[in-house]
Design an enzyme around this catalytic site. Structure first.
Site, PDB file in Angstrom:
ATOM      1  NE  ARG A 203     -11.930  66.740  68.142  1.00 48.23           N
ATOM      2  CZ  ARG A 203     -10.920  67.651  68.564  1.00 48.23           C
ATOM      3  NH1 ARG A 203     -10.834  68.907  67.864  1.00 48.23           N
ATOM      4  NH2 ARG A 203      -9.786  67.248  68.993  1.00 48.23           N
TER       5      ARG A 203
ATOM      6  CE  LYS B 229     -29.037  53.274  60.625  1.00 50.02           C
ATOM      7  NZ  LYS B 229     -29.849  51.980  60.751  1.00 50.02           N
TER       8      LYS B 229
ATOM      9  CD  GLU C  42     -31.601  47.902  51.208  1.00 50.11           C
ATOM     10  OE1 GLU C  42     -32.691  47.825  52.068  1.00 50.11           O
ATOM     11  OE2 GLU C  42     -30.372  47.567  51.515  1.00 50.11           O
TER      12      GLU C  42
ATOM     13  CE  LYS D  60     -32.453  55.824  55.215  1.00 51.38           C
ATOM     14  NZ  LYS D  60     -31.346  55.047  54.706  1.00 51.38           N
TER      15      LYS D  60
ATOM     16  CD  GLU E  65     -31.605  51.306  63.556  1.00 50.82           C
ATOM     17  OE1 GLU E  65     -31.335  52.015  62.352  1.00 50.82           O
ATOM     18  OE2 GLU E  65     -31.324  50.247  64.221  1.00 50.82           O
TER      19      GLU E  65
ATOM     20  NE  ARG F 287     -31.810  55.533  59.839  1.00 54.05           N
ATOM     21  CZ  ARG F 287     -31.110  56.293  59.583  1.00 54.05           C
ATOM     22  NH1 ARG F 287     -30.876  57.642  60.082  1.00 54.05           N
ATOM     23  NH2 ARG F 287     -30.504  56.218  58.395  1.00 54.05           N
TER      24      ARG F 287
ATOM     25  CG  ASN G 224     -31.904  47.953  60.279  1.00 52.28           C
ATOM     26  OD1 ASN G 224     -31.221  48.386  59.332  1.00 52.28           O
ATOM     27  ND2 ASN G 224     -31.782  48.680  61.416  1.00 52.28           N
TER      28      ASN G 224
ATOM     29  CG  HIS H 272     -30.805  45.149  56.369  1.00 49.05           C
ATOM     30  ND1 HIS H 272     -32.272  45.474  55.822  1.00 49.05           N
ATOM     31  CD2 HIS H 272     -30.185  46.265  55.862  1.00 49.05           C
ATOM     32  CE1 HIS H 272     -31.938  46.084  54.780  1.00 49.05           C
ATOM     33  NE2 HIS H 272     -30.723  46.652  54.715  1.00 49.05           N
TER      34      HIS H 272
ATOM     35  CG  HIS I 127     -26.258  43.109  57.992  1.00 55.57           C
ATOM     36  ND1 HIS I 127     -26.563  44.101  59.042  1.00 55.57           N
ATOM     37  CD2 HIS I 127     -26.342  43.647  56.751  1.00 55.57           C
ATOM     38  CE1 HIS I 127     -26.666  45.245  58.364  1.00 55.57           C
ATOM     39  NE2 HIS I 127     -26.447  44.968  57.200  1.00 55.57           N
TER      40      HIS I 127
ATOM     41  CG  HIS J 242     -26.161  45.541  51.456  1.00 53.97           C
ATOM     42  ND1 HIS J 242     -26.163  45.246  52.785  1.00 53.97           N
ATOM     43  CD2 HIS J 242     -27.415  46.505  51.483  1.00 53.97           C
ATOM     44  CE1 HIS J 242     -27.288  45.756  53.306  1.00 53.97           C
ATOM     45  NE2 HIS J 242     -27.645  46.524  52.801  1.00 53.97           N
TER      46      HIS J 242
HETATM   47  P1  NAD Z   1     -21.663  49.671  45.631  1.00 53.25           P
HETATM   48  O1  NAD Z   1     -21.360  50.707  46.433  1.00 53.25           O
HETATM   49  O2  NAD Z   1     -20.532  48.538  45.894  1.00 53.25           O
HETATM   50  O3  NAD Z   1     -21.990  49.752  44.122  1.00 53.25           O
HETATM   51  C1  NAD Z   1     -22.305  48.704  43.575  1.00 53.25           C
HETATM   52  C2  NAD Z   1     -21.289  48.421  41.961  1.00 53.25           C
HETATM   53  O4  NAD Z   1     -21.648  49.349  41.356  1.00 53.25           O
HETATM   54  C3  NAD Z   1     -19.910  48.687  42.367  1.00 53.25           C
HETATM   55  O5  NAD Z   1     -19.041  47.995  41.719  1.00 53.25           O
HETATM   56  C4  NAD Z   1     -19.859  50.254  41.759  1.00 53.25           C
HETATM   57  O6  NAD Z   1     -18.701  50.645  41.609  1.00 53.25           O
HETATM   58  C5  NAD Z   1     -20.903  50.134  40.685  1.00 53.25           C
HETATM   59  N1  NAD Z   1     -21.432  51.385  40.240  1.00 53.25           N
HETATM   60  C6  NAD Z   1     -21.752  52.140  41.049  1.00 53.25           C
HETATM   61  N2  NAD Z   1     -22.513  53.374  40.194  1.00 53.25           N
HETATM   62  C7  NAD Z   1     -22.530  52.745  38.925  1.00 53.25           C
HETATM   63  C8  NAD Z   1     -22.841  53.262  37.738  1.00 53.25           C
HETATM   64  N3  NAD Z   1     -23.911  54.342  37.622  1.00 53.25           N
HETATM   65  N4  NAD Z   1     -22.760  52.573  36.671  1.00 53.25           N
HETATM   66  C9  NAD Z   1     -21.962  51.489  36.794  1.00 53.25           C
HETATM   67  N5  NAD Z   1     -21.431  50.966  37.933  1.00 53.25           N
HETATM   68  C10 NAD Z   1     -21.679  51.578  38.926  1.00 53.25           C
HETATM   69  O7  NAD Z   1     -23.094  49.035  46.226  1.00 53.25           O
HETATM   70  P2  NAD Z   1     -24.249  49.517  46.590  1.00 53.25           P
HETATM   71  O8  NAD Z   1     -25.333  48.306  46.558  1.00 53.25           O
HETATM   72  O9  NAD Z   1     -24.723  50.670  45.922  1.00 53.25           O
HETATM   73  O10 NAD Z   1     -24.308  49.694  48.332  1.00 53.25           O
HETATM   74  C11 NAD Z   1     -23.995  48.714  48.963  1.00 53.25           C
HETATM   75  C12 NAD Z   1     -23.641  49.188  50.433  1.00 53.25           C
HETATM   76  O11 NAD Z   1     -24.335  50.141  51.152  1.00 53.25           O
HETATM   77  C13 NAD Z   1     -23.194  48.243  51.439  1.00 53.25           C
HETATM   78  O12 NAD Z   1     -22.133  48.419  52.155  1.00 53.25           O
HETATM   79  C14 NAD Z   1     -24.477  48.587  52.441  1.00 53.25           C
HETATM   80  O13 NAD Z   1     -24.122  48.245  53.914  1.00 53.25           O
HETATM   81  C15 NAD Z   1     -24.566  49.850  52.250  1.00 53.25           C
HETATM   82  N6  NAD Z   1     -25.786  50.501  52.679  1.00 53.25           N
HETATM   83  C16 NAD Z   1     -25.683  51.396  53.461  1.00 53.25           C
HETATM   84  C17 NAD Z   1     -27.078  52.195  54.114  1.00 53.25           C
HETATM   85  C18 NAD Z   1     -26.983  53.401  54.788  1.00 53.25           C
HETATM   86  O14 NAD Z   1     -28.178  53.668  55.286  1.00 53.25           O
HETATM   87  N7  NAD Z   1     -26.031  54.125  55.025  1.00 53.25           N
HETATM   88  C19 NAD Z   1     -28.129  51.602  53.752  1.00 53.25           C
HETATM   89  C20 NAD Z   1     -28.160  50.469  52.739  1.00 53.25           C
HETATM   90  C21 NAD Z   1     -27.208  49.852  52.417  1.00 53.25           C
HETATM   91  N1  GLY Z   2     -30.728  51.503  55.666  1.00 57.48           N
HETATM   92  C1  GLY Z   2     -31.066  51.710  57.166  1.00 57.48           C
HETATM   93  C2  GLY Z   2     -31.205  52.837  57.607  1.00 57.48           C
HETATM   94  O1  GLY Z   2     -30.933  53.732  56.924  1.00 57.48           O
HETATM   95  O2  GLY Z   2     -31.953  53.141  58.818  1.00 57.48           O
END
Ligand code: NAD
Ligand code: GLY
Length: 369
Positions: free
Chosen positions: A129, A151, A193, A235, A245, A249, A253, A256, A260, A273
């Site tokens: 939890r 998130k 972003e 942010k 949100e 907030r 998006n 998005h 999405h 993404h």
């Molecule tokens: P990812 O986590 O898939 O990373 C991208 C690629 O880069 C992967 O292949 C990873 O292994 C590689 N990588 C990571 N760091 C590296 C480094 N320093 N050197 C070499 N390779 C490296 O993608 P992302 O773009 O980081 O994240 C996308 C995800 O984030 C999506 O799932 C999206 O929904 C999520 N997201 C979440 C929020 C939130 O608020 N929680 C906001 C925006 C996006």
């Molecule tokens: N990336 C959107 C949020 O964090 O709200």
């Protein structure tokens, strides 16, 4: 792991959420400096969750840095990619925690991009939890957005990020030196972003990104440091006012809803993404123009910047009906009505529904219909 030139003192941005407040530390080489982790709660054990790509580059260094703080530190390598942001992969984290006898104080470290961060955060929110976790984002996208704000989620085949929780980390540590090993396509995805913060919140930052896009693409350290810092500041301001949100907030998006739909419509991982968000912002700007929020010159400015960041601006041809069906599954939808984040004037965004006819026009204009 590439060696940083020096460990300069980090810049700090605070997320202010009462007893869930935490610092974001930003600087080159932080991952190798034990003192940067002083905000981490004391515990007997830690689990570094990473993936098969990031682990060989950075996991050993992080393990070494944390060695003085924990009796045991395990490393778990997940399969890499958005296609693995799912239940079976999440379960690997719970398997590891239980097999290692982890307790309520065990600290999880998310070492990687947004996929690792979102899944580790969700695991931390759920295991017993809730156990503490730390974000160590290694992509530009994760440093400017996903590691901040709490998130956490996994995808469902029917919708992106549909299963998750709001759960804040104890610390976000952005080591800018890790961006040196990021593939160029991923750097561009992160810039989507960064660009996002301009139209929705800060046109002075948008002007700055336009003026510095070549330096950002060339990974100029000072330009990246400013982009990460200003993005985190914006942010932090938004999340500090609306953690869950209920209103403001949602502006984060921007792009998005279309994005999405592109990601889940093509199959997770086909477009990154950030690529989907880049194209989605252009589509959302066109919809904003049709509703009178911005003019054609603004849409052209944004489109040009997205292109200069190496991102697509032509939508995949999924068909208008498919787009509409996918967008109805978005978390912002209410009673089946799609709600878009739209620019009501440059630097300011609102969430609102839009007539289907205008959405169809945009889909046709951008190549998606
Ligand atoms: P990812 O986590 O898939 O990373 C991208 C690629 O880069 C992967 O292949 C990873 O292994 C590689 N990588 C990571 N760091 C590296 C480094 N320093 N050197 C070499 N390779 C490296 O993608 P992302 O773009 O980081 O994240 C996308 C995800 O984030 C999506 O799932 C999206 O929904 C999520 N997201 C979440 C929020 C939130 O608020 N929680 C906001 C925006 C996006
Ligand atoms: N990336 C959107 C949020 O964090 O709200």
């Amino acid at each position: 792991m590439p060696q940083p030139e020096s460990i300069a003192s980090p810049q700090r941005v605070d997320i202010r959420l009462g007893d869930r407040s935490y610092p974001i530390l930003i600087g080159a080489g932080l991952l190798g400096d034990p003192s940067q982790f002083d905000a981490v709660p004391a515990a007997a054990s830690a689990l570094i969750v990473t993936n098969t790509t990031v682990s060989p580059i950075y996991a050993e260094a992080l393990q070494k840095t944390l060695a003085g703080r924990f009796r045991t530190i395990h490393v778990l390598e997940l399969p890499d990619g958005e296609a693995h942001k799912d239940w079976p992969t999440l379960n690997l984290v719970f398997d590891a925690l239980l097999q290692q006898g982890s307790d309520r104080k065990t600290v999880l470290f998310a070492l990687g991009g947004g996929v690792v961060g979102d899944m580790t955060g969700f695991a931390a929110a759920s295991y017993m939890r809730g156990v503490p976790f730390v974000q160590v984002p290694t992509t530009l996208l994760a440093q400017v957005d996903s590691s901040v704000g709490g998130k956490t989620a996994i995808n469902h085949p029917l919708g992106k990020n549909m299963i998750g929780a709001f759960y804040q980390p104890q610390l976000v540590l952005c080591d800018l030196a890790t961006l040196a090993t990021l593939p160029a396509r991923e750097l561009s995805a992160g810039l989507a972003e960064v660009i996002k913060y301009g139209p929705i919140y800060d046109m002075a930052f948008f002007d700055w990104i336009e003026a510095n896009i070549d330096a950002l693409m060339a990974r100029d350290p000072a330009a990246l440091a400013h982009a990460v810092r200003r993005s985190c500041e914006i942010k932090a301001e938004v999340v500090g006012q609306d953690e869950r949100e209920t209103g403001l907030r949602a502006i984060l998006n921007f792009g998005h809803t279309f994005g999405h739909a592109i990601e889940s419509g093509l199959g997770y991982g086909e477009w990154l993404h950030g690529e989907a968000v880049g194209c989605g912002m252009v589509m959302a700007a066109q919809l904003s123009q049709r509703l009178g929020g911005v003019d054609a010159a603004f849409v052209q400015r944004l489109t040009t910047l997205v292109e200069r960041a190496g991102l697509p601006t032509v939508a995949p041809k999924l068909g208008a009906e498919r787009y509409l069906e996918l967008m109805r599954v978005d978390k912002k939808s209410e009673a089946g009505e799609i709600r878009f984040v739209l620019i009501d004037k440059p630097g300011s965004a609102v969430m609102r529904p839009a007539p289907d006819a205008l959405v169809r026009e945009v889909l046709a204009h951008c190549g998606g219909a």
